[in-house]
Scaffold this motif. Structure first.
Motif, PDB file in Angstrom:
ATOM      1  N   PHE A   4      33.851  49.453  28.487  1.00 49.46           N
ATOM      2  CA  PHE A   4      34.115  49.377  29.910  1.00 49.46           C
ATOM      3  C   PHE A   4      35.446  48.686  30.164  1.00 49.46           C
ATOM      4  CE2 PHE A   4      29.498  49.275  29.368  1.00 49.46           C
ATOM      5  CZ  PHE A   4      29.161  50.418  30.078  1.00 49.46           C
ATOM      6  N   HIS A   5      36.059  49.056  31.260  1.00 47.39           N
ATOM      7  CA  HIS A   5      37.329  48.464  31.657  1.00 47.39           C
ATOM      8  C   HIS A   5      37.180  47.877  33.052  1.00 47.39           C
ATOM      9  CE1 HIS A   5      39.454  50.206  28.253  1.00 47.39           C
ATOM     10  NE2 HIS A   5      38.783  51.311  28.508  1.00 47.39           N
ATOM     11  N   THR A   6      37.839  46.770  33.282  1.00 46.56           N
ATOM     12  CA  THR A   6      37.809  46.140  34.594  1.00 46.56           C
ATOM     13  C   THR A   6      39.161  46.337  35.248  1.00 46.56           C
ATOM     14  OG1 THR A   6      36.277  44.469  33.799  1.00 46.56           O
ATOM     15  CG2 THR A   6      37.432  43.985  35.842  1.00 46.56           C
ATOM     16  N   VAL A   7      39.152  47.005  36.393  1.00 47.44           N
ATOM     17  CA  VAL A   7      40.371  47.213  37.166  1.00 47.44           C
ATOM     18  C   VAL A   7      40.165  46.535  38.514  1.00 47.44           C
ATOM     19  CG1 VAL A   7      41.934  48.912  38.181  1.00 47.44           C
ATOM     20  CG2 VAL A   7      40.782  49.421  36.023  1.00 47.44           C
ATOM     21  N   VAL A   8      41.128  45.713  38.920  1.00 45.96           N
ATOM     22  CA  VAL A   8      41.048  44.979  40.174  1.00 45.96           C
ATOM     23  C   VAL A   8      42.047  45.588  41.155  1.00 45.96           C
ATOM     24  CG1 VAL A   8      41.346  42.728  41.259  1.00 45.96           C
ATOM     25  CG2 VAL A   8      40.419  42.874  38.942  1.00 45.96           C
ATOM     26  N   PHE A   9      41.565  45.920  42.346  1.00 41.13           N
ATOM     27  CA  PHE A   9      42.419  46.436  43.411  1.00 41.13           C
ATOM     28  C   PHE A   9      42.514  45.361  44.491  1.00 41.13           C
ATOM     29  CE2 PHE A   9      40.752  50.184  41.363  1.00 41.13           C
ATOM     30  CZ  PHE A   9      41.868  50.990  41.249  1.00 41.13           C
ATOM     31  N   ILE A  10      43.730  44.960  44.842  1.00 38.76           N
ATOM     32  CA  ILE A  10      43.938  43.881  45.805  1.00 38.76           C
ATOM     33  C   ILE A  10      44.736  44.402  46.990  1.00 38.76           C
ATOM     34  CG2 ILE A  10      45.001  41.623  46.182  1.00 38.76           C
ATOM     35  CD1 ILE A  10      44.687  41.140  43.179  1.00 38.76           C
ATOM     36  N   ASP A  11      44.198  44.196  48.191  1.00 38.75           N
ATOM     37  CA  ASP A  11      44.940  44.457  49.424  1.00 38.75           C
ATOM     38  C   ASP A  11      45.676  43.158  49.736  1.00 38.75           C
ATOM     39  OD1 ASP A  11      45.872  44.756  52.006  1.00 38.75           O
ATOM     40  OD2 ASP A  11      44.066  45.738  52.741  1.00 38.75           O
ATOM     41  N   THR A  33      46.617  35.390  36.310  1.00 41.93           N
ATOM     42  CA  THR A  33      46.096  34.801  35.075  1.00 41.93           C
ATOM     43  C   THR A  33      44.590  34.585  35.187  1.00 41.93           C
ATOM     44  OG1 THR A  33      48.212  33.740  34.617  1.00 41.93           O
ATOM     45  CG2 THR A  33      46.288  32.837  33.499  1.00 41.93           C
ATOM     46  N   LEU A  34      44.134  34.086  36.328  1.00 39.71           N
ATOM     47  CA  LEU A  34      42.703  33.883  36.555  1.00 39.71           C
ATOM     48  C   LEU A  34      41.940  35.201  36.443  1.00 39.71           C
ATOM     49  CD1 LEU A  34      40.332  31.998  37.692  1.00 39.71           C
ATOM     50  CD2 LEU A  34      40.878  33.089  39.864  1.00 39.71           C
ATOM     51  N   LEU A  35      42.452  36.241  37.075  1.00 38.66           N
ATOM     52  CA  LEU A  35      41.777  37.542  37.030  1.00 38.66           C
ATOM     53  C   LEU A  35      41.684  38.082  35.605  1.00 38.66           C
ATOM     54  CD1 LEU A  35      43.340  39.252  40.171  1.00 38.66           C
ATOM     55  CD2 LEU A  35      41.015  38.359  39.941  1.00 38.66           C
ATOM     56  N   LYS A  36      42.743  37.897  34.844  1.00 28.84           N
ATOM     57  CA  LYS A  36      42.759  38.422  33.476  1.00 28.84           C
ATOM     58  C   LYS A  36      41.949  37.561  32.514  1.00 28.84           C
ATOM     59  CE  LYS A  36      46.959  41.033  34.039  1.00 28.84           C
ATOM     60  NZ  LYS A  36      48.300  41.325  33.610  1.00 28.84           N
ATOM     61  N   ASP A  37      42.013  36.247  32.666  1.00 20.73           N
ATOM     62  CA  ASP A  37      41.311  35.349  31.738  1.00 20.73           C
ATOM     63  C   ASP A  37      39.827  35.209  32.062  1.00 20.73           C
ATOM     64  OD1 ASP A  37      43.715  34.971  30.469  1.00 20.73           O
ATOM     65  OD2 ASP A  37      44.031  32.935  31.216  1.00 20.73           O
ATOM     66  N   LYS A  38      39.522  34.871  33.292  1.00 20.35           N
ATOM     67  CA  LYS A  38      38.132  34.602  33.660  1.00 20.35           C
ATOM     68  C   LYS A  38      37.316  35.876  33.854  1.00 20.35           C
ATOM     69  CE  LYS A  38      35.144  32.010  36.712  1.00 20.35           C
ATOM     70  NZ  LYS A  38      35.030  30.998  37.739  1.00 20.35           N
ATOM     71  N   PHE A  39      37.922  36.865  34.506  1.00 25.46           N
ATOM     72  CA  PHE A  39      37.189  38.085  34.837  1.00 25.46           C
ATOM     73  C   PHE A  39      37.507  39.249  33.907  1.00 25.46           C
ATOM     74  CE2 PHE A  39      37.440  35.579  38.753  1.00 25.46           C
ATOM     75  CZ  PHE A  39      36.086  35.419  38.988  1.00 25.46           C
ATOM     76  N   LYS A  40      38.349  38.999  32.902  1.00 22.14           N
ATOM     77  CA  LYS A  40      38.690  39.999  31.883  1.00 22.14           C
ATOM     78  C   LYS A  40      39.238  41.297  32.484  1.00 22.14           C
ATOM     79  CE  LYS A  40      37.038  37.190  28.799  1.00 22.14           C
ATOM     80  NZ  LYS A  40      37.852  36.032  28.633  1.00 22.14           N
ATOM     81  N   ALA A  41      40.063  41.161  33.511  1.00 26.65           N
ATOM     82  CA  ALA A  41      40.665  42.327  34.148  1.00 26.65           C
ATOM     83  C   ALA A  41      41.647  42.979  33.183  1.00 26.65           C
ATOM     84  CB  ALA A  41      41.379  41.922  35.434  1.00 26.65           C
ATOM     85  N   ASP A  42      41.460  44.259  32.966  1.00 28.04           N
ATOM     86  CA  ASP A  42      42.373  45.013  32.108  1.00 28.04           C
ATOM     87  C   ASP A  42      43.625  45.426  32.873  1.00 28.04           C
ATOM     88  OD1 ASP A  42      40.656  45.181  29.752  1.00 28.04           O
ATOM     89  OD2 ASP A  42      39.380  46.422  31.025  1.00 28.04           O
ATOM     90  N   LYS A  43      43.458  45.614  34.182  1.00 24.21           N
ATOM     91  CA  LYS A  43      44.560  46.077  35.009  1.00 24.21           C
ATOM     92  C   LYS A  43      44.373  45.519  36.414  1.00 24.21           C
ATOM     93  CE  LYS A  43      46.966  50.352  36.129  1.00 24.21           C
ATOM     94  NZ  LYS A  43      46.950  51.799  35.960  1.00 24.21           N
ATOM     95  N   VAL A  44      45.468  45.089  37.032  1.00 28.00           N
ATOM     96  CA  VAL A  44      45.432  44.599  38.405  1.00 28.00           C
ATOM     97  C   VAL A  44      46.390  45.456  39.227  1.00 28.00           C
ATOM     98  CG1 VAL A  44      45.839  42.641  39.938  1.00 28.00           C
ATOM     99  CG2 VAL A  44      44.908  42.251  37.642  1.00 28.00           C
ATOM    100  N   CYS A  45      45.864  46.091  40.269  1.00 29.32           N
ATOM    101  CA  CYS A  45      46.670  46.934  41.149  1.00 29.32           C
ATOM    102  C   CYS A  45      46.759  46.262  42.510  1.00 29.32           C
ATOM    103  CB  CYS A  45      46.030  48.311  41.311  1.00 29.32           C
ATOM    104  SG  CYS A  45      45.814  49.199  39.771  1.00 29.32           S
ATOM    105  N   MET A  46      47.972  46.122  43.006  1.00 26.95           N
ATOM    106  CA  MET A  46      48.176  45.469  44.292  1.00 26.95           C
ATOM    107  C   MET A  46      48.705  46.482  45.295  1.00 26.95           C
ATOM    108  SD  MET A  46      49.819  41.939  42.885  1.00 26.95           S
ATOM    109  CE  MET A  46      49.765  41.087  44.442  1.00 26.95           C
TER     110      MET A  46
END
Length: 55
Positions: A4-11, A33-46
Motif C-alpha cells: 500500500f502507498h500513502t498519498v496526502v492531498f493538501i488544500d 517531514t511529519l507527514l513522511k515520518d509519522k504517517f509514512k506518506a509516500d507522496k504529498v500533493c499540494m
C-alpha cells in the motif's frame, strides 16, 4: 515493504487560513517531514489553486 502507498492531498488555502485563524504560523518543511515520518506518506500533493478574481 507494504503493497500500500500513502498519498496526502493538501488544500493549502484551507490549511493556511485555519492555522492563521488560530494565530499560528506553519513551518511547511517540518509539516512535510511529519507527514513522511509519522504517517509514512509516500507522496504529498499540494493544491495551490489560483483564481484571478481573488488576486
Amino acid at each position: 515493504m507494504s503493497p500500500f502507498h500513502t498519498v496526502v492531498f493538501i488544500d493549502t488555502q484551507n490549511v493556511h487560513l485555519g492555522i492563521q485563524s488560530c494565530g499560528w504560523l506553519l513551518d511547511w518543511a517540518k509539516f512535510m517531514t511529519l507527514l513522511k515520518d509519522k504517517f509514512k506518506a509516500d507522496k504529498v500533493c499540494m493544491f495551490l489553486g489560483y483564481l484571478s478574481e481573488y488576486e
